[in-house]
Design an enzyme around this catalytic site. Sequence first.
Site, PDB file in Angstrom:
ATOM      1  N   VAL A 180      -1.328  -3.625   1.045  1.00 56.29           N
ATOM      2  CA  VAL A 180      -1.454  -4.377   2.294  1.00 56.29           C
ATOM      3  C   VAL A 180      -2.334  -5.611   2.088  1.00 56.29           C
ATOM      4  O   VAL A 180      -1.862  -6.744   2.077  1.00 56.29           O
ATOM      5  CB  VAL A 180      -2.025  -3.488   3.431  1.00 56.29           C
ATOM      6  CG1 VAL A 180      -2.143  -4.277   4.730  1.00 56.29           C
ATOM      7  CG2 VAL A 180      -1.161  -2.255   3.635  1.00 56.29           C
ATOM      8  N   CYS A 181      -3.627  -5.387   1.910  1.00 57.67           N
ATOM      9  CA  CYS A 181      -4.588  -6.483   1.966  1.00 57.67           C
ATOM     10  C   CYS A 181      -4.833  -7.187   0.640  1.00 57.67           C
ATOM     11  O   CYS A 181      -5.593  -8.153   0.598  1.00 57.67           O
ATOM     12  CB  CYS A 181      -5.905  -5.976   2.550  1.00 57.67           C
ATOM     13  SG  CYS A 181      -5.728  -5.529   4.291  1.00 57.67           S
ATOM     14  N   VAL A 182      -4.197  -6.735  -0.436  1.00 61.48           N
ATOM     15  CA  VAL A 182      -4.221  -7.476  -1.700  1.00 61.48           C
ATOM     16  C   VAL A 182      -2.881  -8.167  -1.917  1.00 61.48           C
ATOM     17  O   VAL A 182      -2.823  -9.343  -2.291  1.00 61.48           O
ATOM     18  CB  VAL A 182      -4.546  -6.557  -2.896  1.00 61.48           C
ATOM     19  CG1 VAL A 182      -4.483  -7.338  -4.205  1.00 61.48           C
ATOM     20  CG2 VAL A 182      -5.918  -5.926  -2.730  1.00 61.48           C
TER      21      VAL A 182
END
Length: 204
Positions: free
Chosen positions: A117-119
């Site tokens: 998700v956040c990478v």
Amino acid sequence: MAHKRYSPENAALLLIDHQIGTAGWMHSGSVKEMKRNTLALAKAAAALGMPVILTSSLENEAQGPLFPELETILPEAYANRIRRLGTVDSMADPNFHNAVKATGRKNLIMAGLLTEVCVLYPALSAVEEGYDVQVIADASGSGTKAGDDFALARVRQAGGYVAGTIQILAELVEDWTTGAGPIVQAVSADLYAAAAAADTENQG
């Protein structure tokens, strides 16, 4: 795409959402190992004088605060961390995007939670913007091993690179014996020792 060597002079470290609560959602590997590697990246960057950007998402919700050790290792970066209000792609957050641009570096070392998700999405955005990106897989993690594999494959497909913590530490150091080399070598040695201890414990 030809890979150009990363150095303390041409690279910046982006640590994304290494938060206490978010770490509890990671099941793709060892949370202890991921945290050790994350802190090793932070220690090496501090020793090498590299720009570091820390960011968090919804600290006051279930995600919680960043690993407290990051404040000790990188006090200035911690104080200046970008506190996002839910933006998945941190490169879409103007404050984060501007901070990355302000480093003046085109080589970005990224790690974070969760990889899927956040990478993944800031890595894709950065590659699209012309940055050279290395995602440090063992300082990141996803909800499942499959989720991690899919995300890292997508990074590669987009033109980014995937590496391990010790690999990038070795790449950043020109010589283990000069400058910050001995400090970074000690950080790497600690990771090897921790891996050996974990292996012995598992065999027992």
